[in-house]
Motif scaffolding. Structure first.
Motif, PDB file in Angstrom:
ATOM      1  N   UNK A   1       4.539 -39.869  29.655  1.00  0.00           N
ATOM      2  CA  UNK A   1       3.284 -39.192  29.348  1.00  0.00           C
ATOM      3  C   UNK A   1       3.154 -38.861  27.858  1.00  0.00           C
ATOM      4  N   UNK A   2       1.920 -38.573  27.471  1.00  0.00           N
ATOM      5  CA  UNK A   2       1.568 -38.167  26.113  1.00  0.00           C
ATOM      6  C   UNK A   2       1.050 -36.739  26.201  1.00  0.00           C
ATOM      7  N   UNK A   3       1.430 -35.911  25.243  1.00  0.00           N
ATOM      8  CA  UNK A   3       1.088 -34.494  25.336  1.00  0.00           C
ATOM      9  C   UNK A   3       0.800 -33.920  23.952  1.00  0.00           C
ATOM     10  N   UNK A   4      -0.138 -32.990  23.899  1.00  0.00           N
ATOM     11  CA  UNK A   4      -0.344 -32.177  22.701  1.00  0.00           C
ATOM     12  C   UNK A   4       0.310 -30.814  22.919  1.00  0.00           C
ATOM     13  N   UNK A   5       1.083 -30.393  21.927  1.00  0.00           N
ATOM     14  CA  UNK A   5       1.697 -29.066  21.965  1.00  0.00           C
ATOM     15  C   UNK A   5       1.273 -28.370  20.675  1.00  0.00           C
ATOM     16  N   UNK A   6       0.369 -27.418  20.766  1.00  0.00           N
ATOM     17  CA  UNK A   6      -0.169 -26.817  19.560  1.00  0.00           C
ATOM     18  C   UNK A   6      -0.861 -27.873  18.716  1.00  0.00           C
ATOM     19  N   UNK A   7      -0.470 -27.954  17.454  1.00  0.00           N
ATOM     20  CA  UNK A   7      -1.043 -28.967  16.571  1.00  0.00           C
ATOM     21  C   UNK A   7      -0.244 -30.253  16.562  1.00  0.00           C
ATOM     22  N   UNK A   8       0.837 -30.324  17.348  1.00  0.00           N
ATOM     23  CA  UNK A   8       1.688 -31.514  17.378  1.00  0.00           C
ATOM     24  C   UNK A   8       1.376 -32.422  18.552  1.00  0.00           C
ATOM     25  N   UNK A   9       1.835 -33.659  18.436  1.00  0.00           N
ATOM     26  CA  UNK A   9       1.648 -34.656  19.492  1.00  0.00           C
ATOM     27  C   UNK A   9       3.011 -35.216  19.883  1.00  0.00           C
TER      28      UNK A   9
ATOM     29  N   UNK B   1      -3.872 -47.350  31.992  1.00  0.00           N
ATOM     30  CA  UNK B   1      -2.732 -46.705  31.334  1.00  0.00           C
ATOM     31  C   UNK B   1      -3.200 -45.469  30.572  1.00  0.00           C
ATOM     32  N   UNK B   2      -4.299 -45.605  29.839  1.00  0.00           N
ATOM     33  CA  UNK B   2      -4.829 -44.468  29.091  1.00  0.00           C
ATOM     34  C   UNK B   2      -5.216 -43.321  29.989  1.00  0.00           C
ATOM     35  N   UNK B   3      -5.844 -43.643  31.115  1.00  0.00           N
ATOM     36  CA  UNK B   3      -6.265 -42.609  32.058  1.00  0.00           C
ATOM     37  C   UNK B   3      -5.059 -41.919  32.698  1.00  0.00           C
ATOM     38  N   UNK B   4      -4.008 -42.679  32.975  1.00  0.00           N
ATOM     39  CA  UNK B   4      -2.840 -42.126  33.662  1.00  0.00           C
ATOM     40  C   UNK B   4      -1.969 -41.289  32.738  1.00  0.00           C
ATOM     41  N   UNK B   5      -1.673 -41.825  31.555  1.00  0.00           N
ATOM     42  CA  UNK B   5      -0.692 -41.167  30.693  1.00  0.00           C
ATOM     43  C   UNK B   5      -1.312 -40.227  29.673  1.00  0.00           C
ATOM     44  N   UNK B   6      -2.607 -40.334  29.455  1.00  0.00           N
ATOM     45  CA  UNK B   6      -3.279 -39.410  28.552  1.00  0.00           C
ATOM     46  C   UNK B   6      -4.324 -38.583  29.257  1.00  0.00           C
ATOM     47  N   UNK B   7      -4.161 -38.399  30.543  1.00  0.00           N
ATOM     48  CA  UNK B   7      -5.163 -37.712  31.360  1.00  0.00           C
ATOM     49  C   UNK B   7      -5.436 -36.301  30.847  1.00  0.00           C
ATOM     50  N   UNK B   8      -6.692 -36.029  30.512  1.00  0.00           N
ATOM     51  CA  UNK B   8      -7.085 -34.704  30.077  1.00  0.00           C
ATOM     52  C   UNK B   8      -6.700 -34.355  28.649  1.00  0.00           C
TER      53      UNK B   8
END
Length: 207
Positions: A81-89, A158-165
């Motif tokens: 998965x891909x995640x944003x944490x604060x200002x980081x990615x 892939x984009x929908x699954x791993x970057x969902x929301x």
């Protein structure tokens, strides 16, 4: 050139508590010295063919909290998965690229894809930097050891699954990539931090 963080255990994490504090302290020190510095951490972590672990998420939060701008992980053999944490990615895993093994995607029910990452760092002119992830098919049983781009339909899925929301994500399926906006990254200077398993030391490389 930079050194990578290599894991050598089956639980998929190379750092003990002391080492995690060590690298977090180094990142925090760099951030204090230069608040505008771009710090990219390359981590070899994760369990083979499985989802992101709690320990990965904990370390990601520790490093982003210390001041890392971007974490790019690898080592799980499949994308995570891909995640944003604060200002980081955080891109938890790029998956495989060229890998001299048939792979065990079917055994683990893992998606047979990888990402080719491209970081486009903009100058300080108001334009945001972006990270482009180009999905590829990496199951050697299907590609005969020749990774290849996937279809626009697969890119969208892939984009929908791993970057969902995820905020700031753009799926550009017809051009073959998923794009994430990275507003905090500028082109003035970039520091990469990684871990050399041969002598258990952290290395810094500044560009």
């Amino acid at each position: 050139p930079h050194e990578s963080l290599y894991g050598d255990d089956l639980v998929g994490m190379a750092l003990n508590r002391v080492e995690q504090d060590n690298v977090a302290d180094k990142i925090a020190e760099l951030r204090r010295q230069d608040p505008d510095l771009t710090i990219v951490a390359f981590l070899h972590w994760g369990r083979n063919y499985l989802r992101v672990t709690k320990r990965q998420r904990l370390l990601a939060r520790t490093l982003i909290g210390a001041g890392a701008s971007l974490i790019i992980g690898h080592g799980a053999h499949t994308i995570q998965s891909i995640e944003r944490i604060g200002s980081g990615v955080v891109v938890y895993s790029l998956g495989n690229f060229v890998f001299n093994s048939p792979g065990r995607f079917g055994l683990f029910g893992a998606d047979p894809f990888g990402f080719v990452a491209r970081l486009l760092v903009r100058s300080a002119n108001g334009r945001s930097s972006v990270l482009r992830l180009h999905p590829i098919l990496t199951n050697n049983l299907l590609t005969t050891y020749k990774p290849r781009p996937v279809s626009p339909q697969d890119i969208a899925a892939i984009g929908a699954k791993y970057g969902n929301g995820l905020s700031g994500i753009r799926i550009v399926a017809h051009r073959g990539f998923i794009e994430l906006t990275l507003p905090s990254i500028e082109s003035r200077a970039t520091t990469r931090i990684g871990y050399d398993a041969s002598d258990r030391r952290f290395r810094l490389a500044r560009e």
